[in-house]
Design a protein around this motif. Structure first.
Motif, PDB file in Angstrom:
ATOM      1  N   UNK A  38      80.971  28.860  11.729  1.00 37.96           N
ATOM      2  CA  UNK A  38      82.030  27.909  11.374  1.00 37.96           C
ATOM      3  C   UNK A  38      83.188  28.562  10.628  1.00 37.96           C
ATOM      4  N   UNK A  39      83.001  29.767  10.127  1.00 39.52           N
ATOM      5  CA  UNK A  39      84.073  30.470   9.416  1.00 39.52           C
ATOM      6  C   UNK A  39      84.797  31.471  10.319  1.00 39.52           C
ATOM      7  N   UNK A  40      84.514  31.446  11.605  1.00 36.80           N
ATOM      8  CA  UNK A  40      85.074  32.416  12.550  1.00 36.80           C
ATOM      9  C   UNK A  40      86.217  31.821  13.352  1.00 36.80           C
ATOM     10  N   UNK A  41      87.216  32.654  13.626  1.00 37.50           N
ATOM     11  CA  UNK A  41      88.263  32.342  14.595  1.00 37.50           C
ATOM     12  C   UNK A  41      88.137  33.392  15.683  1.00 37.50           C
ATOM     13  N   UNK A  42      87.808  32.955  16.869  1.00 43.37           N
ATOM     14  CA  UNK A  42      87.591  33.847  18.005  1.00 43.37           C
ATOM     15  C   UNK A  42      88.788  33.731  18.936  1.00 43.37           C
ATOM     16  N   UNK A  52      80.259  29.527  24.248  1.00 41.24           N
ATOM     17  CA  UNK A  52      79.184  29.986  23.362  1.00 41.24           C
ATOM     18  C   UNK A  52      79.629  29.958  21.903  1.00 41.24           C
ATOM     19  N   UNK A  53      80.866  30.371  21.651  1.00 37.08           N
ATOM     20  CA  UNK A  53      81.371  30.407  20.280  1.00 37.08           C
ATOM     21  C   UNK A  53      81.600  29.004  19.727  1.00 37.08           C
ATOM     22  N   UNK A  58      82.434  27.923  15.845  1.00 38.78           N
ATOM     23  CA  UNK A  58      83.666  28.686  15.620  1.00 38.78           C
ATOM     24  C   UNK A  58      84.903  27.956  16.143  1.00 38.78           C
ATOM     25  N   UNK A  59      86.054  28.339  15.619  1.00 39.66           N
ATOM     26  CA  UNK A  59      87.344  27.930  16.157  1.00 39.66           C
ATOM     27  C   UNK A  59      87.689  28.952  17.228  1.00 39.66           C
ATOM     28  N   UNK A  60      88.088  28.488  18.420  1.00 41.33           N
ATOM     29  CA  UNK A  60      88.333  29.411  19.523  1.00 41.33           C
ATOM     30  C   UNK A  60      89.728  29.168  20.096  1.00 41.33           C
ATOM     31  N   UNK A  61      90.493  30.264  20.199  1.00 42.71           N
ATOM     32  CA  UNK A  61      91.846  30.216  20.754  1.00 42.71           C
ATOM     33  C   UNK A  61      91.946  31.176  21.925  1.00 42.71           C
ATOM     34  N   UNK A 111      97.147  30.307  15.546  1.00 49.10           N
ATOM     35  CA  UNK A 111      96.335  31.152  14.671  1.00 49.10           C
ATOM     36  C   UNK A 111      96.586  30.805  13.210  1.00 49.10           C
ATOM     37  N   UNK A 112      97.848  30.622  12.845  1.00 46.36           N
ATOM     38  CA  UNK A 112      98.184  30.242  11.463  1.00 46.36           C
ATOM     39  C   UNK A 112      97.525  28.915  11.112  1.00 46.36           C
ATOM     40  N   UNK A 113      97.609  27.942  12.002  1.00 43.59           N
ATOM     41  CA  UNK A 113      97.006  26.626  11.738  1.00 43.59           C
ATOM     42  C   UNK A 113      95.483  26.748  11.590  1.00 43.59           C
ATOM     43  N   UNK A 114      94.843  27.567  12.413  1.00 47.59           N
ATOM     44  CA  UNK A 114      93.396  27.732  12.329  1.00 47.59           C
ATOM     45  C   UNK A 114      92.998  28.404  11.013  1.00 47.59           C
TER      46      UNK A 114
END
Length: 120
Positions: A38-42, A52-53, A58-61, A111-114
């Motif tokens: 939950x603390x990851x940005x992928x 999977x993420x 995770x937050x995924x972009x 990315x900034x928002x995430x």
């Protein structure tokens, strides 16, 4: 963090960590999916890795700034499967549009928002 199955040239910077995994099939994807939480940005264009993420919280972009969500990932997987079937059948299907300045801007904004959301 940059995860790959071979050495990639990346800038030497204290905030960038390089992880080189084995060259086994999906070894980099497996490492990323197992480390995601939950603390990851992928950031990935790989829809199955994004799925999977997301399942790991995770937050995924995408590299163009499109957010993958639990609500949108099913449609993305279905579209991927349809396109694979069309290619397997010999149909000529185009790939993604070339990366544009608008994509860079959208990515940086997403990315900034995430990161702001995770900092809260």
């Amino acid at each position: 963090m940059i995860v790959s199955n071979q050495h990639l040239r990346i800038p030497a910077h204290p905030l960038i960590t390089r992880v080189v995994v084995s060259d086994g099939f999906d070894a980099a994807d497996d490492w990323i999916a197992e480390a995601a939480d939950a603390k990851s940005v992928i950031v990935t264009a790989d829809i199955l890795l994004a799925d999977r993420c997301l399942k790991a919280g995770a937050t995924v972009l995408s590299p163009t700034g499109k957010a993958f969500t639990t609500a949108s990932i099913g449609g993305a997987i279905a579209t991927r499967a349809i396109m694979a079937d069309l290619r397997a059948g010999g149909d000529q299907v185009g790939g993604p549009a070339p990366f544009a300045k608008a994509d860079r801007s959208r990515f940086l904004s997403a990315l900034d928002a995430a990161l702001v959301k995770l900092a809260r």
